[in-house]
Each structure stands twice: as structure tokens, then as C-alpha cells.
Design a protein around this motif. Structure first.
Motif, PDB file in Angstrom:
ATOM      1  N   ALA A 130      87.268   5.271 103.693  1.00 11.05           N
ATOM      2  CA  ALA A 130      87.193   4.700 105.047  1.00 11.05           C
ATOM      3  C   ALA A 130      88.514   4.834 105.794  1.00 11.05           C
ATOM      4  CB  ALA A 130      86.763   3.233 104.971  1.00 11.05           C
TER       5      ALA A 130
ATOM      6  N   ASN B 195      87.088   7.021 109.918  1.00  7.65           N
ATOM      7  CA  ASN B 195      86.215   6.648 108.806  1.00  7.65           C
ATOM      8  C   ASN B 195      85.940   7.811 107.841  1.00  7.65           C
ATOM      9  OD1 ASN B 195      84.674   4.742 107.370  1.00  7.65           O
ATOM     10  ND2 ASN B 195      82.788   5.445 108.348  1.00  7.65           N
TER      11      ASN B 195
ATOM     12  N   GLY C   9      92.015   1.681 105.990  1.00  8.96           N
ATOM     13  CA  GLY C   9      91.449   2.452 104.902  1.00  8.96           C
ATOM     14  C   GLY C   9      92.495   2.676 103.813  1.00  8.96           C
TER      15      GLY C   9
END
Length: 262
Positions: free
Chosen positions: A11, A24, A61
């Protein structure tokens, strides 16, 4: 983190101010596997690679790397002052604390040992790419990162260079992460292809290109039979600004190749 992976990306988002460059993205890099990033200019390929190399921090992320991961990096090109006298041998000495034997073995691995005493300024494009690849190998990498390794090399030279990269993968059992700017061409030795346009549009294993004229026409270049397409399920397309547009069911079903749609 799985012991089977060298790098795990989950992510991942990278933004510069209000400009989202990586959106993402999740992917893994495994030993012995060649992964090719393709996509248009400005798609975020170099940004993603810089994050893998640890040169950029994600906005959000995670990037997890094996604790002792050794990375060899081959830049797209290297500008060396033409007034600076530099042989291939001296150039390789700048890369790492490697023995003479190591330097010779690296050049042998890229089939360029005959260039050892030559000036880097006299090398052809293909020869310089081999020397840069040899330099990256001096680190005895578990992950080899190549930024458009065929830059400035003709089609026949590209095919040979890609075969060479595959043989190095086999010899060293390293992972290879390679960037290409071309949406249409993916070398046949690639294990995984990721089409990036800020986010992952599609990914999959390549398929050997058949001799079907429609495929050759699609690529429109000599030597297309030595390259590969890959299949994917692509559930959206982009407008001219890169924004995601939904596909109709009919269009989605017809969308079997990631070509020049980005």
C-alpha cells in the motif's frame, strides 16, 4: 515478512506536495525473479525504484527489505567528463572494494573482459551498458536494479543485453527489478511485468510472442518475435490526464493487452 521475499511493498503512497506520484502500490521481489516496470514517462517508475533503493521515504505504506539485502544499481546513463582520462579498469575501481579478480569476473559475466584497458570515452552505447552492469555486479547483489538498461542500444543489441541479464539472474540467483519506458515491448526473459501509471494498472507473466502477423503489426518493429506480451485483467482506462475512467462490460472483456492505453 516472508523469508521467500527480498522486498515487500505494501500500500505504498508517495506524494510531492499535493502531487501524488505513487498511489497504493503493492508488490514483492523474490530471488531468481525478473520484474519489469513499464509505463509512460512521468508514471512514477523512477520514484518507485528510488523508494526500493531507500533514497525516498514513502508518504504512507511500507517497504520491507531482507535485513542484509545487497543491492546492485545500474543507472540509465552516466555522464563522465570527457577531459577526465578514465579506463574501464579504473572506473570499476570506483564502485567497490573489489579485487582485480572480482573486476575481471564481473566483466566476464557481462562478456566484456576485452574492454578492461579501454577508455570509457571510446565505448559504444552497448559496451558502456555492459560496463555499468559489471560495476553493479561488484556488490555481488541479491537484488539488481536496472534503470532502462537498453537505453541507447539498437534492437539487436537490446535482445542480446536482455539475454545477458537473464543469464546473470540464473548465475547469481538474484532478483532483478528493471525499468522500461516502452509500453509495448517487454523482453521475453521477464518473469513478472508491472504496468505502472502512478498506480498498478495491470501485472502478470509475459507470453512468448507468436509469429502471428497481427502481433508483429501491433509492435511494428523488427525482431518482435524475440520479445513478449503479457496478459492481464484491466478493469479501467485513463483519460488524457491520467484519471481513471470505468470501462463498459464490453470494453473490459475486449481489453486483453496493456499496450498504448496509458
Amino acid at each position: 515478512m516472508s523469508p521467500a521475499n527480498l522486498v515487500e511493498i505494501t500500500a505504498l503512497n508517495i506524494s510531492f506536495g499535493s502531487n501524488s506520484v505513487i498511489d497504493n502500490v503493492s508488490m514483492t521481489l523474490k530471488p531468481g525473479e525478473i520484474t519489469t516496470l513499464i509505463g509512460p514517462n512521468g508514471a512514477g517508475k523512477t520514484t518507485l525504484v528510488k523508494a526500493v533503493l531507500g533514497l525516498l521515504s514513502p508518504t504512507s505504506g511500507t517497504i520491507r527489505r531482507a535485513s542484509t539485502l545487497r543491492i546492485g544499481y545500474m543507472p540509465q546513463k552516466l555522464h563522465i567528463d570527457t577531459t577526465f582520462p578514465l579506463t574501464v579498469e579504473r572506473f570499476l575501481k570506483t564502485a567497490a572494494f573489489a579485487s582485480i579478480e572480482d573486476r575481471c569476473l564481473a566483466l566476464q559475466a557481462v562478456r566484456a573482459e576485452h574492454l578492461l584497458k579501454q577508455s570509457v570515452h571510446s565505448l559504444s552505447g552497448g559496451e558502456m551498458q555492459r560496463v555499468l552492469l559489471a560495476r553493479a555486479l561488484l556488490r555481488k547483489p541479491e537484488l539488481l536494479v536496472l534503470d532502462e538498461p537498453a537505453q541507447g542500444v539498437d534492437i539487436n543489441g537490446q535482445t542480446e543485453l536482455y539475454r545477458l541479464i537473464a543469464s546473470i539472474r540464473d548465475k547469481y540467483n538474484c532478483a532483478v527489478l528493471m525499468i522500461s519506458h516502452d509500453l509495448h515491448l517487454v523482453m521475453a526473459a521477464t518473469d513478472q511485468v508491472i504496468c505502472l501509471n502512478h498506480h498498478i494498472c495491470c501485472s502478470g507473466h509475459p507470453e512468448q510472442v507468436s509469429a502471428d502477423p497481427s502481433y508483429i503489426e501491433l509492435f511494428g518493429i523488427p525482431g518482435a518475435e524475440n520479445l513478449a506480451l503479457y496478459s492481464h485483467h484491466h478493469n479501467h482506462q485513463h483519460n488524457n490526464h491520467g484519471d481513471i475512467l470505468p470501462l463498459s462490460e464490453e470494453t473490459e472483456n475486449d481489453h486483453s493487452h496493456c499496450g498504448g492505453h496509458h
